[in-house]
Design a protein around this motif. Structure first.
Motif, PDB file in Angstrom:
ATOM      1  N   ILE A  56      46.905 121.703  32.716  1.00 40.85           N
ATOM      2  CA  ILE A  56      47.717 121.873  33.922  1.00 40.85           C
ATOM      3  C   ILE A  56      49.177 122.420  33.674  1.00 40.85           C
ATOM      4  O   ILE A  56      49.658 122.954  34.383  1.00 40.85           O
ATOM      5  CB  ILE A  56      47.621 120.993  34.835  1.00 40.85           C
ATOM      6  N   LEU A  57      49.421 122.242  32.389  1.00 34.16           N
ATOM      7  CA  LEU A  57      50.641 122.408  31.913  1.00 34.16           C
ATOM      8  C   LEU A  57      50.962 122.804  30.612  1.00 34.16           C
ATOM      9  O   LEU A  57      50.221 122.221  29.726  1.00 34.16           O
ATOM     10  CB  LEU A  57      51.932 121.207  32.179  1.00 34.16           C
ATOM     11  N   VAL A  58      51.719 123.894  30.155  1.00 39.37           N
ATOM     12  CA  VAL A  58      51.991 124.471  28.938  1.00 39.37           C
ATOM     13  C   VAL A  58      53.321 124.300  28.704  1.00 39.37           C
ATOM     14  O   VAL A  58      54.091 124.817  29.550  1.00 39.37           O
ATOM     15  CB  VAL A  58      51.253 125.737  28.684  1.00 39.37           C
ATOM     16  N   ARG A  94      56.912 132.465  34.613  1.00 37.34           N
ATOM     17  CA  ARG A  94      57.105 131.176  33.681  1.00 37.34           C
ATOM     18  C   ARG A  94      57.507 130.149  34.913  1.00 37.34           C
ATOM     19  O   ARG A  94      58.407 130.471  35.799  1.00 37.34           O
ATOM     20  CB  ARG A  94      57.814 131.446  32.573  1.00 37.34           C
ATOM     21  N   VAL A  95      57.457 128.894  34.626  1.00 38.38           N
ATOM     22  CA  VAL A  95      58.137 127.626  35.285  1.00 38.38           C
ATOM     23  C   VAL A  95      59.433 127.749  34.385  1.00 38.38           C
ATOM     24  O   VAL A  95      59.640 127.407  33.249  1.00 38.38           O
ATOM     25  CB  VAL A  95      57.551 126.601  35.298  1.00 38.38           C
ATOM     26  N   SER A  96      60.596 127.874  35.082  1.00 41.30           N
ATOM     27  CA  SER A  96      61.775 127.737  34.217  1.00 41.30           C
ATOM     28  C   SER A  96      62.517 126.430  34.375  1.00 41.30           C
ATOM     29  O   SER A  96      62.753 125.862  35.273  1.00 41.30           O
ATOM     30  CB  SER A  96      62.862 128.742  35.095  1.00 41.30           C
ATOM     31  N   VAL A  97      62.644 126.066  33.191  1.00 39.98           N
ATOM     32  CA  VAL A  97      62.973 124.551  32.846  1.00 39.98           C
ATOM     33  C   VAL A  97      64.499 124.728  32.274  1.00 39.98           C
ATOM     34  O   VAL A  97      64.796 125.374  31.567  1.00 39.98           O
ATOM     35  CB  VAL A  97      62.138 123.582  32.132  1.00 39.98           C
ATOM     36  N   LEU A 103      59.051 117.339  35.276  1.00 42.54           N
ATOM     37  CA  LEU A 103      57.793 117.796  35.756  1.00 42.54           C
ATOM     38  C   LEU A 103      56.761 116.676  35.945  1.00 42.54           C
ATOM     39  O   LEU A 103      56.807 115.778  35.045  1.00 42.54           O
ATOM     40  CB  LEU A 103      57.324 119.118  34.804  1.00 42.54           C
ATOM     41  N   GLN A 104      55.608 116.859  36.682  1.00 41.66           N
ATOM     42  CA  GLN A 104      54.590 115.884  36.827  1.00 41.66           C
ATOM     43  C   GLN A 104      53.338 116.660  36.484  1.00 41.66           C
ATOM     44  O   GLN A 104      52.912 117.849  36.783  1.00 41.66           O
ATOM     45  CB  GLN A 104      54.431 115.660  38.376  1.00 41.66           C
ATOM     46  N   ALA A 105      52.581 116.238  35.652  1.00 40.81           N
ATOM     47  CA  ALA A 105      51.262 116.695  35.197  1.00 40.81           C
ATOM     48  C   ALA A 105      50.275 115.596  35.178  1.00 40.81           C
ATOM     49  O   ALA A 105      50.141 114.619  34.193  1.00 40.81           O
ATOM     50  CB  ALA A 105      51.528 117.401  33.808  1.00 40.81           C
ATOM     51  N   ALA A 124      63.532 119.616  24.032  1.00 37.91           N
ATOM     52  CA  ALA A 124      62.521 118.563  23.795  1.00 37.91           C
ATOM     53  C   ALA A 124      61.848 117.949  25.198  1.00 37.91           C
ATOM     54  O   ALA A 124      62.711 118.350  25.970  1.00 37.91           O
ATOM     55  CB  ALA A 124      63.441 117.570  23.048  1.00 37.91           C
ATOM     56  N   TYR A 125      60.956 117.581  24.902  1.00 38.52           N
ATOM     57  CA  TYR A 125      59.950 117.095  26.075  1.00 38.52           C
ATOM     58  C   TYR A 125      59.587 115.599  25.826  1.00 38.52           C
ATOM     59  O   TYR A 125      59.047 115.396  24.984  1.00 38.52           O
ATOM     60  CB  TYR A 125      58.692 118.098  26.382  1.00 38.52           C
ATOM     61  N   VAL A 126      60.145 114.696  26.905  1.00 44.39           N
ATOM     62  CA  VAL A 126      59.859 113.258  26.576  1.00 44.39           C
ATOM     63  C   VAL A 126      58.797 113.088  27.851  1.00 44.39           C
ATOM     64  O   VAL A 126      58.772 113.363  29.007  1.00 44.39           O
ATOM     65  CB  VAL A 126      61.031 112.471  27.291  1.00 44.39           C
ATOM     66  N   VAL A 127      57.350 112.741  27.410  1.00 44.42           N
ATOM     67  CA  VAL A 127      56.323 112.553  28.234  1.00 44.42           C
ATOM     68  C   VAL A 127      55.911 111.103  28.285  1.00 44.42           C
ATOM     69  O   VAL A 127      56.095 110.375  27.357  1.00 44.42           O
ATOM     70  CB  VAL A 127      55.208 113.043  27.571  1.00 44.42           C
ATOM     71  N   THR A 128      56.022 110.455  29.542  1.00 47.58           N
ATOM     72  CA  THR A 128      55.626 109.083  29.702  1.00 47.58           C
ATOM     73  C   THR A 128      54.710 109.004  30.724  1.00 47.58           C
ATOM     74  O   THR A 128      54.397 109.742  31.586  1.00 47.58           O
ATOM     75  CB  THR A 128      57.042 108.408  29.998  1.00 47.58           C
TER      76      THR A 128
END
Length: 467
Positions: A56-58, A94-97, A103-105, A124-128
């Motif tokens: 659902i998210l790339v 694209r989703v501009s970040v 973001l929620q996935a 960098a992306y921090v996923v929790t």
């Protein structure tokens, strides 16, 4: 494929060892986030199917220099959001970040952190999931043991970007706990890595603080001096990857290319096209079609073909089996060579169709030593001058060499053929692979070659080389 887990978050590692890179799937058991996907998406799709997941998210950590991304196509296939830095000028929606965005996935939360250095717009992306250590996808920022190289955007800005890389690493250390798990894209053999990249299967921020160049250096100036001094040559095809990724790549086509007849093969060779033989270098040295080039199908096939071929040149592949051709195609689409212009498979004598074939000698460093001791006529041609040709990189040569040898790095060979002395050429590298490519290019140019297919450490241990 490796798997890491903590709390309810799972991470699937999709390795692309041929390029020294990794892609990732982070998921909550139902939905997935894909990070820096390679272009041959069937491998990643198999991991999704095996777990019953949908993307659902790339996420892209940066506009890649060493491969063509599959991110846009993956997002299209799954009707997923595609997150790319808002500052990157791209030709697709694209989703501009930007730094600080969230973001929620599914049950996973993603925090965006700007980490410039490898590129200006690196993220960098921090996923929790709120329960357990964070997973930090660091792309070409913090790697295992070091960081991504900083000279790809503009060589004149290397010092500036190296300082940015240092500061980005330290910013991550300030924002994250030591148990945060680090998942870099580069650093597993990729030319995008630099310094003391350690590879390995996993690491945490705490472990990196104890070993990573960016954290163990005494200060920023010391880090910059060390990293810049360690930068080496990188593949020429990198120059084409950024533009392709900003345009956005479509699906790949791995269907069999057009089969080329022996007569057509000879026509293409005669026209100076690149006809690349995928067979083992031993088989090629023993017997091959004159005018072809040997790049054995293996770990570094695409890297060196992409590094050496004039971009856009017609390419025909020769393999023993159709599977070899398919495997070569998979490697090539990753660097933007979408379709070979043809292929020929089968036994060499059938492909030669009565035309004469060629071969050249393979030798060891001990054979080279004996030839040097025996004098000029030992090179294989009566009265011929023997030249030792070293095709290693400049940084390798700096550590030692065979006295009296001529040095032309493999990646510069085609541009410097005119500099190479007359006579028999004994061609070596560090292990024999690059020398096999060089020997074939020289043979194609009509030179008399001996391929030193041996480990360079043998020459060092016997005193034949200085180090």
């Amino acid at each position: 494929m490796a798997r890491e887990s903590w709390g309810m978050v799972d991470v699937v590692v999709v390795e692309t060892s041929e390029l020294g890179d990794r892609s990732y799937l982070a998921h909550d058991g139902e939905t997935a986030i894909a990070v820096d996907p390679q272009r041959d998406l069937d491998r990643l799709q198999a991991e999704l199917d095996a777990r019953g997941l949908r993307v659902i998210l790339v996420l892209e950590t940066h506009v890649h220099n060493d491969y063509v991304s599959g991110g846009l196509q993956l997002a299209h296939d799954h009707e997923a959001r595609y997150a790319v830095n808002a500052a990157d000028a791209v030709a697709f929606d694209r989703v501009s970040v930007s730094d600080g965005d969230e973001l929620q996935a599914g049950r996973l939360r993603v925090r965006v952190i700007a980490t410039p250095g490898h590129t200006d717009t690196h993220l960098a992306y921090v996923v929790t999931d709120g329960d357990g250590p964070a997973a930090v996808f660091t792309g070409g920022s913090v790697l295992y043991g070091s960081v991504g190289r900083t000279d790809l955007v503009d060589p004149d800005r290397t010092d500036e970007l190296t300082r940015a890389q240092y500061r980005s690493a330290h910013r991550l250390a300030e924002l994250l706990d030591d148990d945060a798990r680090i998942y870099p894209t580069h650093g597993f053999g990729s030319f995008c890595s630099s310094g003391s990249a350690a590879g390995g299967s996993d690491s945490t921020l705490g472990q990196e603080k104890a070993r990573n160049d960016a954290y163990t250096a005494d200060d920023e100036d010391t880090f910059v001096a060390k990293l810049v001094a360690g930068l080496t040559a990188y593949p020429a095809y990198y120059a084409h990857m950024g533009a392709r990724n900003r345009e956005g790549a479509g699906p790949v086509d791995l269907s069999p290319p057009t089969q080329v007849s022996p007569a057509e093969l000879q026509k293409r060779i005669g026209a100076g096209e690149w006809v690349v033989d995928l067979r083992d270098r031993t088989a090629y040295a023993a017997d091959h079609l004159a005018g072809t080039i040997s790049i054995a199908l293996g770990q570094h096939f695409a890297t060196y073909l992409g590094w050496l071929i004039p971009w856009g040149t017609a390419l025909t592949l020769i393999g023993e089996t159709p599977q070899q051709i398919t495997d070569a195609q998979r490697q090539l689409v990753r660097i933007g060579i979408d379709r070979p212009d043809g292929a020929a498979t089968g036994e060499l004598h059938r492909l030669a169709d009565g035309q004469p074939t060629r071969g050249y000698r393979r030798a060891t460093f001990a054979d080279l030593s004996a030839a040097v001791d025996a004098g000029p006529a030992a090179g294989g041609q009566t009265g011929a001058q023997l030249t030792v040709l070293d095709v290693r990189r400049d940084d390798e040569r700096a550590h030692g060499a065979i006295p009296g040898s001529v040095h032309v790095p493999l990646h510069a060979l085609l541009d410097r053929l005119g500099e190479i002395p007359a006579g028999t050429l004994w061609v070596h590298c560090a292990s024999g692979f690059r020398a096999s490519i060089a020997a074939s290019l020289l043979d194609r140019a009509g030179r008399h070659v001996v391929h030193v297919d041996d480990d360079y450490t043998e020459a060092v241990q016997t005193g034949q080389a200085t180090g």
